[in-house]
Design a protein around this motif. Sequence first.
Motif, PDB file in Angstrom:
ATOM      1  N   TYR A 150      87.394 -41.444  33.444  1.00  9.61           N
ATOM      2  CA  TYR A 150      86.077 -41.823  33.951  1.00  9.61           C
ATOM      3  C   TYR A 150      86.175 -43.157  34.674  1.00  9.61           C
ATOM      4  O   TYR A 150      86.933 -44.046  34.274  1.00  9.61           O
ATOM      5  CB  TYR A 150      85.067 -41.941  32.804  1.00  9.61           C
ATOM      6  N   ARG A 201      84.112 -46.463  35.331  1.00 11.70           N
ATOM      7  CA  ARG A 201      82.925 -47.185  34.884  1.00 11.70           C
ATOM      8  C   ARG A 201      82.903 -48.614  35.430  1.00 11.70           C
ATOM      9  O   ARG A 201      81.887 -49.302  35.320  1.00 11.70           O
ATOM     10  CB  ARG A 201      82.889 -47.215  33.351  1.00 11.70           C
ATOM     11  N   TYR A 236      79.911 -49.752  37.646  1.00  9.98           N
ATOM     12  CA  TYR A 236      79.850 -48.531  38.453  1.00  9.98           C
ATOM     13  C   TYR A 236      79.254 -47.399  37.632  1.00  9.98           C
ATOM     14  O   TYR A 236      79.540 -47.270  36.436  1.00  9.98           O
ATOM     15  CB  TYR A 236      81.266 -48.151  38.907  1.00  9.98           C
ATOM     16  N   PRO A 237      78.437 -46.540  38.235  1.00  9.13           N
ATOM     17  CA  PRO A 237      77.885 -45.391  37.485  1.00  9.13           C
ATOM     18  C   PRO A 237      79.019 -44.543  36.932  1.00  9.13           C
ATOM     19  O   PRO A 237      79.985 -44.254  37.643  1.00  9.13           O
ATOM     20  CB  PRO A 237      77.070 -44.642  38.535  1.00  9.13           C
ATOM     21  N   GLU A 238      78.909 -44.190  35.672  1.00  7.73           N
ATOM     22  CA  GLU A 238      79.979 -43.439  35.029  1.00  7.73           C
ATOM     23  C   GLU A 238      80.224 -42.128  35.776  1.00  7.73           C
ATOM     24  O   GLU A 238      79.343 -41.308  35.960  1.00  7.73           O
ATOM     25  CB  GLU A 238      79.601 -43.155  33.568  1.00  7.73           C
ATOM     26  N   SER A 239      81.452 -41.934  36.264  1.00  9.96           N
ATOM     27  CA  SER A 239      81.820 -40.744  37.028  1.00  9.96           C
ATOM     28  C   SER A 239      83.214 -40.298  36.611  1.00  9.96           C
ATOM     29  O   SER A 239      84.108 -41.131  36.423  1.00  9.96           O
ATOM     30  CB  SER A 239      81.801 -41.053  38.528  1.00  9.96           C
ATOM     31  N   LYS A 266      86.744 -38.620  37.302  1.00  8.69           N
ATOM     32  CA  LYS A 266      87.665 -38.350  38.407  1.00  8.69           C
ATOM     33  C   LYS A 266      88.676 -37.329  37.896  1.00  8.69           C
ATOM     34  O   LYS A 266      89.575 -37.640  37.130  1.00  8.69           O
ATOM     35  CB  LYS A 266      88.398 -39.634  38.823  1.00  8.69           C
ATOM     36  N   PHE A 290      88.028 -39.053  45.681  1.00  8.07           N
ATOM     37  CA  PHE A 290      86.960 -39.809  45.046  1.00  8.07           C
ATOM     38  C   PHE A 290      86.673 -41.030  45.907  1.00  8.07           C
ATOM     39  O   PHE A 290      87.541 -41.882  46.117  1.00  8.07           O
ATOM     40  CB  PHE A 290      87.382 -40.235  43.633  1.00  8.07           C
TER      41      PHE A 290
END
Length: 625
Positions: A86, A88, A105-108, A110, A122
């Motif tokens: 992730y 973050r 950073y918004p949790e995303s 990868k 990404f």
Amino acid sequence: MADYYTLLTNAGIAYETACKAAGVPIKLTQISVGDGGGAVYNPAATATALKREVWRGPLNALFQDEKNPSWLLAEVTIPPDVGGWYVRETGLWTDTGILYAIVKYPESFKPVLATSGSGKEFYIRSIFETSNASLVTLLIDDTVVKATRAWVMSYLAEELGKLDGKQSVRVAATANVVMNSAQQIDGVAVIAGDRVLLMSQTLAKDNGLWIVANGDWVRATDANTSAKVTPGLTVMVEEGVANGDSLWHLTTNAPITLGTTALTFKMLAGRTGIAAGTYKSLTVDEYGRATAGANPETLAGFGIKDSYTKAEVEALIAKASALPVGSIVAFPVDAPPPGFLELDNSVKSSATYPDLSAYLGGKFNKGDEGGGNFRLPEARGEFLRGWDHGRGVDGGRALGSYQADTLQNITGTFDGYLDINTASGAFGLANLSGALSPLNQKAAYHGVLFDASKVARTSAETRPRNLAIIWCIKAWNAPVNQGTIDIAALSALAQQASETNQGTAKVATQAQTNTGADDSAIVTPKKMTWGFQFQKSGVGYCVFPSWLGGFTIQWGIYSVVSSTADQAIPFPLTFPNSALSAIAISDYTPGSGSVGFVALGALNKNGFTVRSSSGTSTRWLAVGC
């Protein structure tokens, strides 16, 4: 504070301050991402590293925000072959390894293809604020950086906008335009979204490429900054009455500050207003385009200055001629050559012979020539003599005046008693005397005769040996006059004239006039009145013209001599052929109580006989031919 944000770290601020003090740029080279140690957290400015970094790579781009010059946008693309964690947190790093800024950073997640069954690129964009964005420099390793599609498209649009060749416009204005709302331009109704080239604005700084809007217009994106409006900018025009299908370019030289510098556009190719065709003379502009055309028919029309005009050439020919107009020349045949007229005292038209008419000036006119005519002098049967002009040999004469022939006087005398026995030559003897001469006791003559014909040729005039010629006067310069006759202009009149068509016609003879059957000839006034006679009196006649057959009417009045005998009445004019009919009537005196009688007898072309009451007057009328 917002849920997600970017902070300049204390170390980053100290680095920026040092760079400003030293006057060197801030150099950012890398961006890193982390998973926050497995949980979302709020970064602090005191951070010098990410909580747990999982990937680091070079920056793809670093640029100012279009609306806020203090904002910087940092971009990076994480390739699809890394991931499984992730994101973050992210961080921006200087070339010296200092964490310049840290991002929550918004949790995303990868993913990575090898373990997740799915992979993707990404894309991360971080926005942070600096006090002086112009100091920040991006250092990129071109062998590592991978651009995003959006960045590429934006970059391409930006770079294409800086090129001289621009996307075509729908129309180009022909006059100043109020840049607001849809309107009519060069015959085209433009609407919102149409591209328009303005090149005739009152303020030339407002010229350029514009986008039509329902409100205020805006400049086109490929020509909305100084960097995109460069000398040589070219654009095609698609539609328009005057400027459709034309190519224009910007002739203003650098430097150009959009909105300040006056912009001048000129047409490189397109309609110049000259109609298609073949021209002998062209006007060409600075781009080699024909802007005007003409087909001159004179040397002056071609701009040729080192030549004579037609009038000057004619004047030179007239001056160079061996015989100018008005010269008198003798010819041995009865047909004057071109350019000459016989000196026969005839009347000529001034319109036909303008040069000779002007030269003679009516000197030989008698007053009966009619308007627009002049008379030639008379030279038939005459010798020509040089004008005295003050010499005193033949004084007292006007130039062109006539002089009769004379013989110089011959005088002589005889005195005393003459006894002449012989005479010779032009002399003869006369008055023979019967008395003998006291000198020789012979009969002698007392008279002397002189007769020049005894020894010389004589005639009714005094003349030298001569040759009969025809005296002619130069009437025009044949090379000029003949060369300027436009026969084509007369072609319409070369046909036979009729009642409906103009043209030429022969003059009828008197016989044709009298016959009256030919409708292709014309009749002169003389032939129309030929044979006409008229006597206006109590006893008179009217003879009609010959073309009416010689028809004649006669009339008269007579007094009765006897009522018992025939009285012969002669016609005042003998009828040419015969008398056709006659009538007579006795005068009646009102209140007399009686009426006289009249009776006609024999009638012929010379007259008639009549008997009537004595003491009456009779009026008669006769017709014949």
